[in-house]
Design an enzyme around this catalytic site. Structure first.
Site, mmCIF file in Angstrom:
data_model
loop_
_atom_site.group_PDB
_atom_site.id
_atom_site.type_symbol
_atom_site.label_atom_id
_atom_site.label_comp_id
_atom_site.label_asym_id
_atom_site.label_seq_id
_atom_site.Cartn_x
_atom_site.Cartn_y
_atom_site.Cartn_z
ATOM 1 N N GLU A 29 0.835 -1.205 0.000
ATOM 2 C CA GLU A 29 0.000 0.000 0.000
ATOM 3 C C GLU A 29 0.870 1.256 0.000
ATOM 4 O O GLU A 29 1.868 1.335 0.733
ATOM 5 C CB GLU A 29 -0.894 -0.026 1.239
ATOM 6 C CG GLU A 29 -2.283 0.478 0.985
ATOM 7 C CD GLU A 29 -3.079 -0.398 0.009
ATOM 8 O OE1 GLU A 29 -3.098 -0.058 -1.190
ATOM 9 O OE2 GLU A 29 -3.682 -1.381 0.457
ATOM 10 N N ASP A 32 2.873 2.135 -4.971
ATOM 11 C CA ASP A 32 2.846 2.156 -6.446
ATOM 12 C C ASP A 32 3.452 3.444 -6.990
ATOM 13 O O ASP A 32 4.174 3.420 -7.986
ATOM 14 C CB ASP A 32 1.444 1.870 -7.026
ATOM 15 C CG ASP A 32 0.373 2.879 -6.679
ATOM 16 O OD1 ASP A 32 0.578 3.710 -5.753
ATOM 17 O OD2 ASP A 32 -0.689 2.858 -7.335
ATOM 18 N N GLY A 123 -16.357 5.112 -3.698
ATOM 19 C CA GLY A 123 -15.475 5.835 -2.774
ATOM 20 C C GLY A 123 -15.090 5.039 -1.544
ATOM 21 O O GLY A 123 -14.746 5.610 -0.512
ATOM 22 N N LEU A 126 -12.286 0.567 -3.140
ATOM 23 C CA LEU A 126 -12.282 -0.626 -3.999
ATOM 24 C C LEU A 126 -12.183 -0.236 -5.476
ATOM 25 O O LEU A 126 -12.530 -1.014 -6.364
ATOM 26 C CB LEU A 126 -13.534 -1.473 -3.747
ATOM 27 C CG LEU A 126 -13.693 -1.980 -2.308
ATOM 28 C CD1 LEU A 126 -14.998 -2.744 -2.142
ATOM 29 C CD2 LEU A 126 -12.512 -2.861 -1.899
ATOM 30 N N ASP A 173 -4.502 0.670 -9.448
ATOM 31 C CA ASP A 173 -5.929 0.360 -9.560
ATOM 32 C C ASP A 173 -6.313 0.067 -11.008
ATOM 33 O O ASP A 173 -7.007 -0.917 -11.302
ATOM 34 C CB ASP A 173 -6.777 1.538 -9.044
ATOM 35 C CG ASP A 173 -6.426 1.899 -7.614
ATOM 36 O OD1 ASP A 173 -5.750 1.096 -6.949
ATOM 37 O OD2 ASP A 173 -6.818 2.990 -7.173
HETATM 38 C C1 GLA Z 1 -5.262 4.589 -4.181
HETATM 39 C C2 GLA Z 1 -4.525 4.963 -5.474
HETATM 40 C C3 GLA Z 1 -3.503 3.873 -5.826
HETATM 41 C C4 GLA Z 1 -2.596 3.556 -4.638
HETATM 42 C C5 GLA Z 1 -3.423 3.320 -3.376
HETATM 43 C C6 GLA Z 1 -2.566 3.162 -2.149
HETATM 44 O O1 GLA Z 1 -6.034 3.442 -4.392
HETATM 45 O O2 GLA Z 1 -5.429 5.115 -6.527
HETATM 46 O O3 GLA Z 1 -2.750 4.289 -6.948
HETATM 47 O O4 GLA Z 1 -1.660 4.572 -4.440
HETATM 48 O O5 GLA Z 1 -4.345 4.363 -3.132
HETATM 49 O O6 GLA Z 1 -1.790 2.015 -2.235
#
Ligand code: GLA
Length: 393
Positions: A29, A32, A123, A126, A173
């Site tokens: 987490e 990215d 929101g 997910l 995502d």
């Molecule tokens: C959100 C962002 C992702 C990532 C996560 C945290 O989902 O869209 O790109 O940075 O937060 O891991």
């Protein structure tokens, strides 16, 4: 499929039908955007889109979840306005942004009538926005005579979100939504853009619990965390000239030079560097079919998000603490950006239903809040479910 039937009532002659999944992140987490490694899975909750091409340049969209309707033109998208010159509603920035991004990449688009609805909570962490973006990207591709690689589609959608909607998200995502593989997590390296599906440990299930809490400041807090990571790189560069991102900083180098960082920056950087290491460890645990070891890394990851990256909430902490005490739970953590939203737990499959009921009941008695809890299956990525060749004017 019942949800497409529902869409058909609004657009009976749709030529294109797309389903596009949300995602859950099992580990990795806030790494990215630091060129790290992540381990998400697409889930079996979808945005469903029905569309048919038009012969003019207009796009009309009905969003059943918002009871919203908008018409805009493919020309002048940078105005972010509808055909009457009114600002686009927030939900419409995602499809309009995808059109803008694809056209900016030189890809010709056709006008379109579209209707969509989803069974993904909005929101909640997910990736409902990535699911909407990919649904439209795939639909426009199906109506056109060009074809992009899935990674390019994901990147075009990330570009839309970064530059059109104005959210500085990483690529995880959109990647997960585009590349999902049934029953598998996706090990994705953001530095090389290489990836590999890894099966979940046998006899396990993924359980998602929505804390029901949404933080207003999530976007600005997210951008703040990104800046702190960039600041850490700038400062560490004074000693480690060859680094470009926190991915390039080894644990040994970090321990040697961490004292030069201000406290908050130091905590953020430590989370990122250790979290990337955890994802590497976790991928070995998956290969070894070791659910217990994997679950332990999830719990460590949550603590780090809570104490070092500081993106948890009391409700997410309560869900995780409650989950790990329930029989059959291997591990649990917040998933996505944090600041509210959902947790993900890895659970013995035969216990998944009881686990879900117990978690909801204990969370309610502990916090006075209702949690939506669902058992999820890793699913396929965004795809066209059907194209009919006739088109309409
Ligand atoms: C959100 C962002 C992702 C990532 C996560 C945290 O989902 O869209 O790109 O940075 O937060 O891991």
């Amino acid at each position: 499929m019942s949800s497409f039937q529902h869409l058909n009532e609004h657009l009976p002659d749709a030529a294109i039908r797309v389903s596009s999944p949300g995602r859950v992140n099992l580990l990795g987490e806030h790494v990215d955007y630091n060129q790290g490694i992540v381990l998400p899975a697409a889930i079996d909750r979808f945005v469903r889109l029905a569309a048919h091409p038009r012969s003019d340049r207009l796009v009309s969209i009905r969003a059943l979840d918002f009871d919203g309707e908008v018409v805009f033109s493919l020309d002048g998208l940078e105005q972010r306005a509808d055909i009457d010159g009114q600002p686009l509603p927030q939900w419409a920035l995602y499809p309009a942004g995808v059109a803008w991004s694809l056209q900016a990449g030189g890809l010709p688009l056709s006008g379109m009538d579209a209707v969509y609805a989803s069974d993904l909570p909005i929101g909640a962490g997910l990736s409902s926005s990535a699911a909407v973006e990919l649904a439209f990207a795939v639909a426009w591709q199906a109506a056109a005579d060009w074809q992009l690689e899935r990674m390019q589609l994901a990147q075009a959608c990330q570009f839309a979100e970064n530059r059109y909607v104005g959210v500085g998200c990483g690529l995880m995502d959109q990647f997960a939504c585009a590349h999902g593989v049934a029953r598998h997590a996706l090990l994705f390296d953001l530095r090389t853009l290489s990836w590999q599906p890894l099966p979940l440990p046998p006899e396990t299930a993924i359980v998602i619990a929505d804390s029901g809490v949404r933080r207003q400041l999530a976007a600005s807090e997210y951008n703040q965390r990104r800046k702190e990571c960039e600041q850490a790189v700038e400062l560490l560069k004074q000693q480690l000239a060859n680094i470009h991102s926190l991915r390039d900083v080894s644990r040994e180098d970090f321990e040697m030079h961490q004292a030069m960082l201000p406290e908050t920056t130091r905590k953020r950087a430590r989370h990122v560097i250790e979290e990337i290491e955890r994802v590497k460890q976790a991928s070995f645990r998956l290969v070894e079919e070791d659910a217990v070891g994997f679950g332990r890394l999830m719990v460590e990851g949550h603590r780090s998000l809570r104490d070092l990256f500081e993106v948890s909430t009391p409700e997410l902490d309560a869900l995780v603490e409650t989950a790990v005490e329930i029989e059959g739970c291997y591990g649990s953590r917040l998933t996505g950006a944090g600041f509210g939203g959902c947790t993900v737990s890895l659970v013995r499959r035969e216990r998944a239903a009881e686990f879900s009921n117990e978690l909801a009941a204990k969370y309610a008695s502990r916090t006075g809040r209702a949690a939506n809890v669902y058992v999820c299956q890793p699913s396929r990525g965004a795809r066209v479910e059907g194209v009919e060749t006739h088109s309409h004017g």
